[in-house]
Design a protein around this motif. Structure first.
Motif, PDB file in Angstrom:
ATOM      1  N   LEU A 282       0.822  -1.213   0.000  1.00 41.59           N
ATOM      2  CA  LEU A 282       0.000   0.000   0.000  1.00 41.59           C
ATOM      3  C   LEU A 282       0.855   1.263   0.000  1.00 41.59           C
ATOM      4  O   LEU A 282       0.408   2.318  -0.450  1.00 41.59           O
ATOM      5  N   VAL A 283       2.079   1.175   0.493  1.00 39.04           N
ATOM      6  CA  VAL A 283       2.982   2.329   0.453  1.00 39.04           C
ATOM      7  C   VAL A 283       3.237   2.724  -0.989  1.00 39.04           C
ATOM      8  O   VAL A 283       3.178   3.911  -1.353  1.00 39.04           O
ATOM      9  N   LYS A 284       3.509   1.726  -1.833  1.00 33.67           N
ATOM     10  CA  LYS A 284       3.780   1.994  -3.242  1.00 33.67           C
ATOM     11  C   LYS A 284       2.512   2.448  -3.966  1.00 33.67           C
ATOM     12  O   LYS A 284       2.558   3.339  -4.828  1.00 33.67           O
ATOM     13  N   VAL A 285       1.399   1.822  -3.631  1.00 29.85           N
ATOM     14  CA  VAL A 285       0.129   2.182  -4.268  1.00 29.85           C
ATOM     15  C   VAL A 285      -0.243   3.629  -3.945  1.00 29.85           C
ATOM     16  O   VAL A 285      -0.583   4.420  -4.831  1.00 29.85           O
ATOM     17  N   LYS A 286      -0.157   3.995  -2.669  1.00 29.34           N
ATOM     18  CA  LYS A 286      -0.513   5.357  -2.264  1.00 29.34           C
ATOM     19  C   LYS A 286       0.444   6.384  -2.863  1.00 29.34           C
ATOM     20  O   LYS A 286       0.028   7.496  -3.214  1.00 29.34           O
ATOM     21  N   ALA A 287       1.722   6.013  -2.995  1.00 30.53           N
ATOM     22  CA  ALA A 287       2.699   6.941  -3.570  1.00 30.53           C
ATOM     23  C   ALA A 287       2.357   7.250  -5.029  1.00 30.53           C
ATOM     24  O   ALA A 287       2.430   8.411  -5.457  1.00 30.53           O
ATOM     25  N   LEU A 288       1.980   6.230  -5.790  1.00 32.80           N
ATOM     26  CA  LEU A 288       1.616   6.467  -7.184  1.00 32.80           C
ATOM     27  C   LEU A 288       0.303   7.239  -7.281  1.00 32.80           C
ATOM     28  O   LEU A 288       0.160   8.140  -8.125  1.00 32.80           O
ATOM     29  N   LEU A 289      -0.640   6.922  -6.435  1.00 33.82           N
ATOM     30  CA  LEU A 289      -1.901   7.666  -6.435  1.00 33.82           C
ATOM     31  C   LEU A 289      -1.654   9.155  -6.189  1.00 33.82           C
ATOM     32  O   LEU A 289      -2.283  10.016  -6.824  1.00 33.82           O
ATOM     33  N   GLU A 290      -0.740   9.460  -5.288  1.00 35.77           N
ATOM     34  CA  GLU A 290      -0.448  10.869  -4.995  1.00 35.77           C
ATOM     35  C   GLU A 290       0.207  11.565  -6.184  1.00 35.77           C
ATOM     36  O   GLU A 290       0.001  12.761  -6.403  1.00 35.77           O
ATOM     37  N   ARG A 291       1.001  10.830  -6.969  1.00 37.44           N
ATOM     38  CA  ARG A 291       1.571  11.404  -8.183  1.00 37.44           C
ATOM     39  C   ARG A 291       0.466  11.693  -9.207  1.00 37.44           C
ATOM     40  O   ARG A 291       0.557  12.635  -9.995  1.00 37.44           O
ATOM     41  N   MET A 292      -0.576  10.878  -9.196  1.00 37.58           N
ATOM     42  CA  MET A 292      -1.663  11.019 -10.151  1.00 37.58           C
ATOM     43  C   MET A 292      -2.691  12.068  -9.736  1.00 37.58           C
ATOM     44  O   MET A 292      -3.337  12.689 -10.595  1.00 37.58           O
ATOM     45  N   ARG A 293      -2.850  12.287  -8.449  1.00 37.50           N
ATOM     46  CA  ARG A 293      -3.922  13.125  -7.923  1.00 37.50           C
ATOM     47  C   ARG A 293      -4.030  14.497  -8.607  1.00 37.50           C
ATOM     48  O   ARG A 293      -5.148  14.937  -8.947  1.00 37.50           O
ATOM     49  N   PRO A 294      -2.919  15.216  -8.824  1.00 33.89           N
ATOM     50  CA  PRO A 294      -3.038  16.556  -9.422  1.00 33.89           C
ATOM     51  C   PRO A 294      -3.655  16.565 -10.821  1.00 33.89           C
ATOM     52  O   PRO A 294      -4.084  17.627 -11.293  1.00 33.89           O
ATOM     53  N   HIS A 295      -3.717  15.429 -11.472  1.00 34.56           N
ATOM     54  CA  HIS A 295      -4.233  15.357 -12.842  1.00 34.56           C
ATOM     55  C   HIS A 295      -5.721  15.002 -12.885  1.00 34.56           C
ATOM     56  O   HIS A 295      -6.290  14.887 -13.978  1.00 34.56           O
ATOM     57  N   PHE A 296      -6.343  14.854 -11.718  1.00 32.89           N
ATOM     58  CA  PHE A 296      -7.732  14.407 -11.629  1.00 32.89           C
ATOM     59  C   PHE A 296      -8.579  15.427 -10.886  1.00 32.89           C
ATOM     60  O   PHE A 296      -8.089  16.161 -10.021  1.00 32.89           O
ATOM     61  N   MET A 309      -7.421   0.904  -3.890  1.00 34.52           N
ATOM     62  CA  MET A 309      -7.253   0.448  -2.514  1.00 34.52           C
ATOM     63  C   MET A 309      -7.989  -0.874  -2.291  1.00 34.52           C
ATOM     64  O   MET A 309      -7.510  -1.749  -1.571  1.00 34.52           O
ATOM     65  N   ALA A 310      -9.131  -1.024  -2.936  1.00 31.33           N
ATOM     66  CA  ALA A 310      -9.897  -2.266  -2.767  1.00 31.33           C
ATOM     67  C   ALA A 310      -9.148  -3.463  -3.314  1.00 31.33           C
ATOM     68  O   ALA A 310      -9.041  -4.508  -2.656  1.00 31.33           O
ATOM     69  N   ILE A 311      -8.585  -3.347  -4.513  1.00 33.26           N
ATOM     70  CA  ILE A 311      -7.924  -4.513  -5.121  1.00 33.26           C
ATOM     71  C   ILE A 311      -6.585  -4.819  -4.454  1.00 33.26           C
ATOM     72  O   ILE A 311      -6.052  -5.919  -4.578  1.00 33.26           O
ATOM     73  N   ASN A 312      -6.049  -3.863  -3.736  1.00 30.75           N
ATOM     74  CA  ASN A 312      -4.763  -4.064  -3.057  1.00 30.75           C
ATOM     75  C   ASN A 312      -4.891  -4.407  -1.579  1.00 30.75           C
ATOM     76  O   ASN A 312      -3.878  -4.603  -0.905  1.00 30.75           O
ATOM     77  N   THR A 313      -6.108  -4.497  -1.065  1.00 32.12           N
ATOM     78  CA  THR A 313      -6.280  -4.804   0.359  1.00 32.12           C
ATOM     79  C   THR A 313      -7.202  -5.986   0.609  1.00 32.12           C
ATOM     80  O   THR A 313      -7.562  -6.265   1.731  1.00 32.12           O
ATOM     81  N   THR A 314      -7.587  -6.719  -0.439  1.00 31.25           N
ATOM     82  CA  THR A 314      -8.456  -7.874  -0.263  1.00 31.25           C
ATOM     83  C   THR A 314      -7.730  -9.136  -0.681  1.00 31.25           C
ATOM     84  O   THR A 314      -6.795  -9.105  -1.465  1.00 31.25           O
ATOM     85  N   ASN A 315      -8.174 -10.261  -0.158  1.00 32.63           N
ATOM     86  CA  ASN A 315      -7.578 -11.548  -0.514  1.00 32.63           C
ATOM     87  C   ASN A 315      -8.078 -12.048  -1.862  1.00 32.63           C
ATOM     88  O   ASN A 315      -7.395 -12.777  -2.560  1.00 32.63           O
TER      89      ASN A 315
END
Length: 371
Positions: A282-296, A309-315
């Protein structure tokens, strides 16, 4: 002059996928250096580059149909290098051949070494570099895993020591900003594809292991049920995989090789990072999301963030059979993909501005030579 690329296959096809894309791009954009690739897993390599099977007798293939179509494939070890697309390829474990070839002409193939993903170096190479030694200086460039974390900027072009003054080492970090090396932007990705609203949805996750195509229509109307139009994809050459991705209306991809292509595509995508203990992915996922946020927009980003977050936190990390929260988040994303396209395209344009990693790398290598 030579550039030698080192790759050990740890995560099935992502490692060799990046290595092969890197080698092909380097060979394409410059003629000053010849490219060598040293890789330990030819079986995985052959899945994305069929020429490996046809030209190298060391590949062991379990698929009878492949053996039938390539009767020359045998289980013996290769005693010579393979040349594919102008790139000279060696097997990591072939100590005798590699020591002989790489020692020739004062180790001319060892002027520039690209060590991918902290893979280390073969024993025969260590022997040449640190025991038998060379007259010329060797430059090892460490190319690490792709990440949007801040350390990619901090470590980029950072030098470190080895146990020989003749062997120098420096980091070159892929990344998502102009303070990193950027992404590999090869021919297939120099231009964004026109978004195909009726295109299929690619599903390639750690849960499914294999890749599947779903029709956009079935996903829109059959949530939680079987998808009769679901197509299991066979292994294909890397160039064919790229072309297939470009025809999709949405992408659900895993790892870093396919994720980097999704980033450049401008196609709405969900990324599943490699699952780690205590959900460190999730550290890597959140880091990329933050790079993307300004474009959305705020509303569009909320849809993307929830699905990621859903696909990265479920079994149960797949389109079918996921838990209710993940299921809803992913389908909300897919149903909104037409409204998300402009935002993903804006993010892709920002990555294009950072330039091609291989072009940036060659500029860096030339600068090292001057220094």
């Amino acid at each position: 002059m030579y550039i030698t690329v080192l790759c050990k296959v740890v995560d099935n096809f992502g490692d060799i996928g990046v290595a092969w894309r890197l080698c092909r791009r380097l060979a394409k954009i410059q003629k000053q250096y010849k490219i060598c690739l040293v890789v330990d897993d030819f079986d995985s390599f052959a899945k994305i580059e069929p020429s490996v099977i046809a030209s190298n007798p060391s590949v062991s293939v379990s698929n009878p149909s492949v053996l039938a179509s390539n009767p020359s494939v045998i289980a013996s070890e290769a005693k010579q290098s393979t040349v594919i697309k102008g790139i000279e390829i060696f097997k990591w474990q072939d100590d005798e051949l590699c020591h002989k070839v790489f020692k020739e002409n004062d180790g001319e193939r060892l002027g520039i070494i690209l060590e991918l993903f902290q893979c280390g170096r073969p024993d025969w190479m260590e022997q040449i570099l640190f025991e038998e030694k060379l007259e010329h200086t060797v430059q090892i460039i460490m190319i690490d895993y792709l990440t949007a974390e801040k350390y990619a900027e901090d470590f980029h072009c950072l030098q470190s020591l080895t146990r020989s003054a003749k062997v120098k080492k420096v980091n070159f970090m892929p990344g998502f900003t102009d303070k990193t090396g950027g992404l590999i932007i090869d021919e297939a990705w120099e231009q964004m594809p026109q978004w195909n609203k009726d295109g299929p949805v690619l599903e390639f996750t750690y849960k499914t292991k294999c890749a599947y195509l779903h029709s956009a229509e079935s996903l829109r109307h059959s949530k939680g049920s079987k998808d009769p139009s679901k197509i299991k994809l066979s292994f294909m050459p890397q160039t064919d995989w790229d072309q297939m991705m470009r025809t999709c209306s949405a992408l659900i991809v895993r790892g870093e090789e396919s994720m980097s292509r999704a980033c450049l595509s401008g196609i709405p995508f969900i990324w599943q990072a490699y699952p780690q203990s205590e959900e460190y992915q999730l550290v890597k996922v959140k880091a990329l999301l933050e790079r993307m946020r300004p474009h959305f927009s705020e509303e569009a980003f909320a849809i993307v963030e929830k699905a990621w977050m859903a696909i990265n936190t479920t079994n149960s990390m797949s389109l079918r059979g996921a838990n209710e929260v993940s299921d809803v988040a992913i389908y909300d994303f897919l149903n909104a993909r037409s409204t998300l396209v402009p935002y993903f395209q804006d993010f892709a344009k920002s990555l294009q501005k950072n330039g091609d990693l291989c072009t940036n790398l060659m500029t860096f290598i030339q600068k090292l030579a001057i220094i």
